[in-house]
Design a protein around this motif. Structure first.
Motif, PDB file in Angstrom:
ATOM      1  N   UNK A 141      49.016 -98.589 -21.451  1.00 18.36           N
ATOM      2  CA  UNK A 141      50.024 -98.505 -20.381  1.00 18.36           C
ATOM      3  C   UNK A 141      49.939 -99.744 -19.503  1.00 18.36           C
ATOM      4  N   UNK A 142      48.732-100.116 -19.103  1.00 14.44           N
ATOM      5  CA  UNK A 142      48.571-101.314 -18.274  1.00 14.44           C
ATOM      6  C   UNK A 142      49.026-102.567 -19.014  1.00 14.44           C
ATOM      7  N   UNK A 143      48.710-102.644 -20.293  1.00 19.11           N
ATOM      8  CA  UNK A 143      49.042-103.853 -21.054  1.00 19.11           C
ATOM      9  C   UNK A 143      50.539-103.995 -21.286  1.00 19.11           C
ATOM     10  N   UNK A 144      51.241-102.891 -21.500  1.00 19.95           N
ATOM     11  CA  UNK A 144      52.666-102.960 -21.830  1.00 19.95           C
ATOM     12  C   UNK A 144      53.573-102.837 -20.613  1.00 19.95           C
ATOM     13  N   UNK A 145      53.183-102.027 -19.643  1.00 23.09           N
ATOM     14  CA  UNK A 145      54.052-101.783 -18.474  1.00 23.09           C
ATOM     15  C   UNK A 145      53.540-102.419 -17.191  1.00 23.09           C
ATOM     16  N   UNK A 146      52.288-102.849 -17.185  1.00 20.93           N
ATOM     17  CA  UNK A 146      51.734-103.474 -15.987  1.00 20.93           C
ATOM     18  C   UNK A 146      50.885-102.511 -15.179  1.00 20.93           C
ATOM     19  N   UNK A 147      50.044-103.087 -14.331  1.00 17.43           N
ATOM     20  CA  UNK A 147      49.098-102.266 -13.554  1.00 17.43           C
ATOM     21  C   UNK A 147      49.797-101.396 -12.511  1.00 17.43           C
ATOM     22  N   UNK A 148      50.913-101.845 -11.998  1.00 18.99           N
ATOM     23  CA  UNK A 148      51.635-101.024 -11.011  1.00 18.99           C
ATOM     24  C   UNK A 148      52.097 -99.712 -11.641  1.00 18.99           C
ATOM     25  N   UNK A 149      52.600 -99.796 -12.884  1.00 19.76           N
ATOM     26  CA  UNK A 149      52.998 -98.576 -13.588  1.00 19.76           C
ATOM     27  C   UNK A 149      51.772 -97.721 -13.891  1.00 19.76           C
ATOM     28  N   UNK A 150      50.678 -98.385 -14.272  1.00 17.45           N
ATOM     29  CA  UNK A 150      49.451 -97.638 -14.538  1.00 17.45           C
ATOM     30  C   UNK A 150      48.954 -96.905 -13.309  1.00 17.45           C
ATOM     31  N   UNK A 151      49.030 -97.558 -12.148  1.00 20.50           N
ATOM     32  CA  UNK A 151      48.617 -96.894 -10.896  1.00 20.50           C
ATOM     33  C   UNK A 151      49.507 -95.691 -10.604  1.00 20.50           C
ATOM     34  N   UNK A 152      50.802 -95.827 -10.881  1.00 19.09           N
ATOM     35  CA  UNK A 152      51.728 -94.713 -10.668  1.00 19.09           C
ATOM     36  C   UNK A 152      51.328 -93.511 -11.528  1.00 19.09           C
ATOM     37  N   UNK A 153      50.929 -93.769 -12.775  1.00 22.77           N
ATOM     38  CA  UNK A 153      50.515 -92.691 -13.661  1.00 22.77           C
ATOM     39  C   UNK A 153      49.218 -92.060 -13.174  1.00 22.77           C
ATOM     40  N   UNK A 154      48.272 -92.874 -12.739  1.00 28.72           N
ATOM     41  CA  UNK A 154      46.985 -92.346 -12.262  1.00 28.72           C
ATOM     42  C   UNK A 154      47.183 -91.444 -11.048  1.00 28.72           C
ATOM     43  N   UNK A 155      48.076 -91.838 -10.152  1.00 29.68           N
ATOM     44  CA  UNK A 155      48.339 -90.991  -8.979  1.00 29.68           C
ATOM     45  C   UNK A 155      48.938 -89.659  -9.393  1.00 29.68           C
ATOM     46  N   UNK A 156      49.819 -89.681 -10.384  1.00 34.62           N
ATOM     47  CA  UNK A 156      50.427 -88.434 -10.853  1.00 34.62           C
ATOM     48  C   UNK A 156      49.394 -87.569 -11.578  1.00 34.62           C
TER      49      UNK A 156
END
Length: 442
Positions: A327-342
């Motif tokens: 997820x971080x590699x393809x969508x970026x860390x901001x998207x990854x952080x969004x997933x972690x919060x959810x």
């Protein structure tokens, strides 16, 4: 020249100090002009009263003790106590007295030291507030100490400390005694309310409020005094005191006293809030707001000791998100952080209120399940977590499915302490990971 009997009273009336003479029962025989000014009564009114009736109730016992002593050989000097004036205000007096046995009279010379005592109390209050701000354990304890300190300055049986969140325009009441301002949870500021007036004006508000009898009728009125808590020009809350029904309790001096200590109180509260925030941040993950590894370690250690004492079971779950790096590699860390919060939100929502969910690494989470039924409780809890993670996650404008590898350990079967339980759960998690699918986008 012969001095007549009216000469000395005229001289005594010029003295700034109070002079009075009492009979054996404590009734006024003579009162100088300063005495009348000090207590607010006319000479005729004083002549109908006992001296002891003017003494503040809290000082009555020791005043009676002092008055009972026969100061024949030498006068009693520098005795201090408080009196109630005719208008209800309090005056501090330092006096010297002597019992004239042959005349069966007591003569007293007194000095009004109200201003001096008020200054001493103000300085003492500032010191006490500063000490409380540095030494109290948490905001609730500090608020209780502030109430006790304010009570030394003025009538504060009904007392509330209100905190204000300016960004959200919300107030909270961490401490309240009596019937003043109460709020079980943060709430919006009511426009036009006394508290709103204090916060908006950033200055004291003194008013009389009507008291509802509960039957739609006015049962009386009570005085309401609120002062803002200001730090660096910003309002962080208010101190509120309220009198009893149909009584006059507050004066301009009371307002000045409360306003004087409010700056020190605001500084102490701000300091305590900062300390509380730092302690919170030290134990929580800044991204998800979940407990971090250190806090989870502490809670698990406490839970193990309790389980050992009460002969109970507890479970530890170890979760690792499968292929989260994709997820971080393809969508970026901001998207990854969004997933972690959810993920954190879903995990917290599917477990019991008594359980603890923590983030201990990048995509690693743990859960503490105290007082569970051993290994029998694990399938239910693990399935509940899997169900919570099954719905798609939003990451920017993408949707993805995500799964987790989950390992579990139960006390006391799989370990006796934090390290043993975590190690066992970690091993079981890797066994589970060997058969889990990767994250996928669609």
């Amino acid at each position: 020249m012969v001095v007549n009997s009216e000469f000395f009273p005229k001289v005594l009336d010029l003295l700034l100090d109070t002079v009075c003479v009492l009979d054996e029962e404590g009734r006024f025989i003579y009162a100088s002009a300063s005495c009348l000014d000090t207590f607010g009564y006319t000479r005729e009114e004083l002549n109908q009263r006992l001296f002891i009736e003017l003494v503040h109730p809290e000082d009555l016992e020791r005043t009676l003790q002092a008055a009972s002593e026969d100061w024949v050989d030498k006068p009693g000097v520098h005795f201090e106590n408080r009196y109630i004036r005719k208008d209800g205000s309090i005056v501090d007096i330092m006096w010297s007295g002597r019992w004239l046995k042959s005349e069966q009279l007591r003569i007293a010379v007194a000095r009004d030291v109200t201003s001096l005592k008020r200054a001493q109390r103000k300085q003492a209050a500032l010191y006490q507030i500063s000490e409380a701000g540095q030494g109290s354990d948490g905001l609730p304890v500090l608020c209780e100490q502030i109430h006790a300190i304010v009570s030394e300055l003025l009538s504060a049986q009904n007392f509330s400390l209100v905190l204000y969140d300016r960004e959200r325009e919300m107030i909270s009441v961490p401490y309240s005694a009596g019937e003043v301002v109460s709020a079980e949870r943060p709430q919006r500021v009511t426009p036009g309310s006394p508290i709103a007036r204090v916060l908006a004006a950033r200055s004291p508000v003194f008013m009389t409020v009507q008291v509802d009898s509960g039957e739609g009728q006015v049962a009386g009125a009570r005085e309401w005094l609120g002062v803002p808590l200001l730090t660096s020009g910003a309002v962080i809350g208010a101190l509120v005191v309220q009198g009893e029904v149909d009584t006059r309790e507050y004066t301009k001096e009371d307002q000045e006293l409360l306003q004087f200590v409010s700056a020190q109180i605001a500084a102490a509260i701000e300091r305590k809030q900062a300390e509380t925030h730092l302690r919170y941040m030290a134990g929580h993950d800044p991204l998800t707001d979940l407990p971090n590894r250190n806090l989870f370690h502490d809670r698990l250690t406490v839970a193990v000791n309790r389980a050992k004492r009460d002969n109970e079971h507890l479970a530890l779950l170890y979760l690792d998100l499968n292929d989260f790096k994709q997820i971080n590699d393809t969508l970026g860390h901001e998207a990854g952080d969004q997933v972690l919060r959810e993920v954190a939100k879903r995990l917290s929502g599917c477990l019991r209120e008594s359980d603890t969910v923590a983030r201990i690494g990048g995509d690693e989470f743990t859960a503490l399940l105290p007082n569970c039924q051993g290994e029998r409780c694990l399938p239910l809890m693990i399935n509940r977590i899997r169900d919570a993670l099954r719905p798609p996650f939003e990451a920017g404008d993408q949707h993805l499915t995500l799964s987790a590898s989950i390992g579990a350990a139960v006390y006391p079967e799989h370990g006796q302490n934090y390290n043993q339980l975590l190690r066992h759960a970690d091993q079981r998690m890797y066994v589970d990971k060997a058969r889990k699918p990767s994250a996928s986008l669609y």
